[in-house]
Motif scaffolding. Structure first.
Motif: not given
Length: 402
Positions: A112-123, A183-190, A192-198
């Protein structure tokens, strides 16, 4: 009859193949994201999509069998069956990756330490009834332009929308899969879902041999995904040169798997619980299957069999299209690097290969420093709107659906 039973019914083979391509690519994204987040929710979505893929491949096979009436038909449709089978293999491999999470097979923190650089974040998130997005089309929201976040799929009352477009309306209780930067996911997720993205906590890697094993897997994943993209490109453009690049990538993934096994065995003696490495072994095996499937998609082209028009049409009509452009004399891309023109940032298209003029060498997975010359051929992946923008930059007046 059991609701899970599948019976023959007339379907558009082109539509089924397009949905299978979109679903296979989505499954790759989601399965690795489930590993990155340690998310049971995303892993469950993978298994739900895998069930949908089972139905699609049965529908495709039945329709193709009904269409084969002569030896010539059989010869023309054999590569199509190969494409169907390969997409199903990708689906099964993605399901195996998801089960690493769901069955707690175990992954070391280094993964999990290596994957953030390898995978576009999907939420994954659910549209709240009081969300400002509820009842609006994706065009109204203009999410991708304003935040860089894209809706890649929607599950609504058990049905999947794998190719949402500008006219797709978001409804309350929709389960939405988002892809983008944090950064964009923080805004959109909040919104859309009404709760912060963690975001997930990222641990520090510890054992050098284990880091090398993880690096090998990440490279295998990137090469396998590229191989799938190039394989569909080879089929769309009936290009033996692109198909040969897929074969080279598959061989490279095999070699990487061997190196990975060596590093993992060396690391096993230095971890407290060697059983925790089982998940890595599963992940490597599933990743290698994906590269094998890519080779199967392009096998018909490699063997000199003409691409069936229905396959090329399905690739063209899928969610993320694969497009080909020629760099025009005097165009904005001529004698510039991909980074100079910020091709991916400005257009949203990902250039997956460049062929030099007059049948020259292929540059696979070019980067920001790759310099383009007039008459270079670019193969890129993205949305239709993004393809139109790249077409303008390249000065290619021809349709990108060639």
């Amino acid at each position: 009859m059991d609701p899970g039973d599948v019976e023959y019914e007339p379907v558009s083979v082109k539509a089924v193949l397009a949905e299978m391509k979109d679903t296979a690519e989505l499954l790759i994204d989601l399965s690795y994201s489930a590993v990155l987040h340690g998310s049971d929710d995303i892993a469950e979505e993978v298994l739900a999509l895998e069930e949908r893929m089972d139905v699609l491949q049965l529908q495709a096979r039945m329709s193709l069998l009904m269409a084969a009436r002569t030896p010539d038909d059989a010869e023309a449709l054999a590569p199509v069956l190969g494409v169907v089978g390969a997409a199903e293999k990708i689906s099964d491999a993605a399901g195996d990756i998801a089960k690493i999470v769901l069955e707690d097979i175990g992954l070391p923190d280094a993964m999990r330490a290596a994957l953030p650089e390898a995978v576009e974040t999907v939420v994954r998130g659910t549209v709240a009834s009081d969300s400002p997005y509820t009842g609006k089309t994706l065009a109204d929201i203009n999410m991708e332009t304003e935040t860089g976040v894209r809706v890649i799929a929607i599950r609504r009352q058990g049905d999947w929308i794998t190719n949402p477009d500008h006219g797709t309306i978001l409804e309350a209780s929709d389960v939405v899969l988002l892809r983008g930067l944090e950064e964009g996911l923080n805004t959109v997720f909040h919104e859309m879902a009404g709760v912060p993205y963690e975001p997930p906590a990222i641990p520090e890697p510890t054992i050098e041999d284990l880091e090398r094993a993880v690096d090998s897997i990440v490279l295998m994943k990137n090469m396998s995904e590229l191989a799938v993209d190039l394989a569909y490109g080879a089929v769309l453009f009936d290009s033996e040169g692109v198909a040969e690049e897929v074969s080279e990538l598959e061989a490279e993934v095999d070699a990487l798997e061997s190196r990975f096994e060596a590093w993992t065995l060396r690391a096993a003696s230095r971890v407290e619980d060697p059983i925790s490495l089982r998940g890595l072994m599963h992940l490597a095996g599933a990743t290698e299957v994906i590269s094998d499937a890519a080779l199967e998609i392009s096998e018909g082209v490699l063997r000199g069999l003409d691409t069936h028009p229905v396959v090329a049409a399905a690739v063209e009509e899928s969610d993320e299209i694969i497009a080909r452009f020629t760099v025009g004399q005097g165009s904005q891309l001529a004698n510039a690097t991909l980074g100079d023109k910020m091709v991916r940032t400005e257009t949203g298209m990902r250039v997956i290969a460049v062929r030099r003029p007059d049948g020259g060498e292929w540059v696979v997975s070019p980067g920001p420093t790759t310099r383009l010359s007039p008459d270079d051929v670019i193969i890129a992946k993205g949305t239709r709107a993004a393809a139109e923008q790249l077409s303008e930059l390249a000065g290619d007046a021809q349709s990108f659906h060639e």
